[in-house]
Design a protein around this motif. Structure first.
Motif: not given
Length: 380
Positions: A229-238, A308-316, A298-302
């Motif tokens: 999910p690193t790519a989507s984490k960056l997208v969440a940062e703009g 820290k869990a992924l936000s719903t937006k990042v996870l989706n 998956a989110n609980a495992a991460l």
């Protein structure tokens, strides 16, 4: 590949991830075998040592199997299957010890050092581990995921490929699958990596996935070619997706994660290897049949691994980029190897014999699923 194996990936773990912080004092000596190029260094993240609680089922030939994987959604199968008990169920009384890695080169070092037996890993690291050992160290025994890797960039600085010149782009580790993808792309689009001398067009920084979002937010990097999910984490940062790697492959199919095994462990414990493969197939089937629960898990495992869990937006977002598959997509491996050659990371490799898919195909046949091909590169 069956329709079910093409289904979108959704993952999780219901229990605390069991990890084994195996001592790797000797691993540093093997860093040259870890990835394309001699600069690859060990980059291992471990949690407190623990053993899986065996179920007391049928005894197999090994009392313990040591499994490596990443805290990424691209490693959904072990992330879920080890945590929800499917792996332990198929392994019976054989205990599980796991170790978490950031990228493939360090995982190859651990395999070569005898610290792990089986690993979920990207194809580029598997290729280099196999070729640098002259075909003696490992076999690819199954697929795991396809998709889930993107080049994401700061849209204020980069709006086109041409804008990459003079920028700083991160990858997880020298010689890992996303590193090879970036270097190949740069090479074939007229760019050169900025070397220590300062000559070149693009600076490539190798940064642990867990710290890449912070590096982006602080302006240390202008983008990154990274897995989910690193790519989507960056997208969440703009950040914005400049390249979805699926668009670079025929039918959008390429191997993101495969399963490898130490050849010595395969020879000594084929029954354990087959049990792990059955657990992998069973887990993939569960993911396909239970996508909503898998996604939540998956989110609980991460969260257990990162705190820290992924936000719903990042996870989706991350989830939409991935698909589980038992197929290693062998037809793409030679292309992966050629990409590393073009990028200057590898001499022309001989990867004949790299696959042993016979155990997997026996399991797939018994389950009524389609078998997979080694594309002439090994047993099937």
């Amino acid at each position: 590949m069956t329709a079910s194996t093409n289904s979108r990936l959704r993952v999780h773990a219901r229990r605390t991830v069991i990890t084994a912080a195996t001592a790797l004092a000797a691993v540093g000596l093997l860093s040259a075998c870890g990835g394309y190029g001699s600069k690859a260094t060990s980059s291992t993240t471990t949690a407190p040592v623990a053993s899986g609680s065996s179920t007391g089922g049928a005894a197999l030939s090994a009392s313990t199997v040591r499994i490596g994987y990443y805290a990424n959604l691209t490693h959904a199968t072990p992330l879920i299957g080890i945590e929800n008990g499917q792996f332990q169920k198929d392994l019976g009384s054989t205990a599980i010890k796991t170790q978490i890695f950031n990228a493939g080169p360090a995982e190859i070092e651990a395999l070569n050092a005898g610290a792990i037996d089986i690993a979920w890993i990207g194809p580029s690291a598997a290729i280099t581990g196999y070729t640098q050992s002259k075909g003696a160290s490992l076999k690819i025994i199954a697929g795991a995921t396809t998709g889930g890797a993107e080049l994401v960039v700061n849209p204020k600085k980069i709006t086109s490929v041409a804008d990459l010149k003079g920028k700083k782009i991160a990858t997880p580790q020298l010689g890992n699958t996303q590193d090879v993808a970036l270097l190949y792309y740069l090479q074939t689009h007229g760019f050169k990596e900025n070397a220590e001398s300062g000559a070149g067009d693009v600076s490539v920084l190798r940064i642990d996935n867990s710290t890449t979002p912070t590096a982006y937010a602080s302006g240390q990097i202008d983008g990154a070619w990274v897995p989910e999910p690193t790519a989507s984490k960056l997208v969440a940062e703009g950040a914005k997706v400049l390249i979805d790697e699926r668009t670079l492959w025929p039918q959008g199919q390429f191997a993101t994660t495969n399963v490898i095994v130490s050849q010595s462990f395969l020879a000594a414990h084929p029954d354990v290897v087959k049990a792990v493969l059955k657990a992998s197939v069973d887990t993939n089937a569960w993911i396909v049949a239970n996508p909503a629960q898998a996604k939540t898990d998956a989110n609980a495992a991460l969260k257990q691994l990162s705190g820290k869990a992924l936000s719903t937006k990042v996870l989706n977002s991350a989830w939409s980029e991935l698909a589980v598959t038992n197929d290693p997509l062998a037809s793409t491996l030679q292309t992966e190897a050629q990409h590393a050659v073009t990028a200057g990371l590898l001499k022309q490799p001989d990867i004949s014999g790299i696959y042993d898919l016979a155990p997997l195909n026996q399991i797939l046949t018994a389950a009524g699923q389609s078998t997979v091909s080694a594309d002439g590169l090994g047993q099937q």
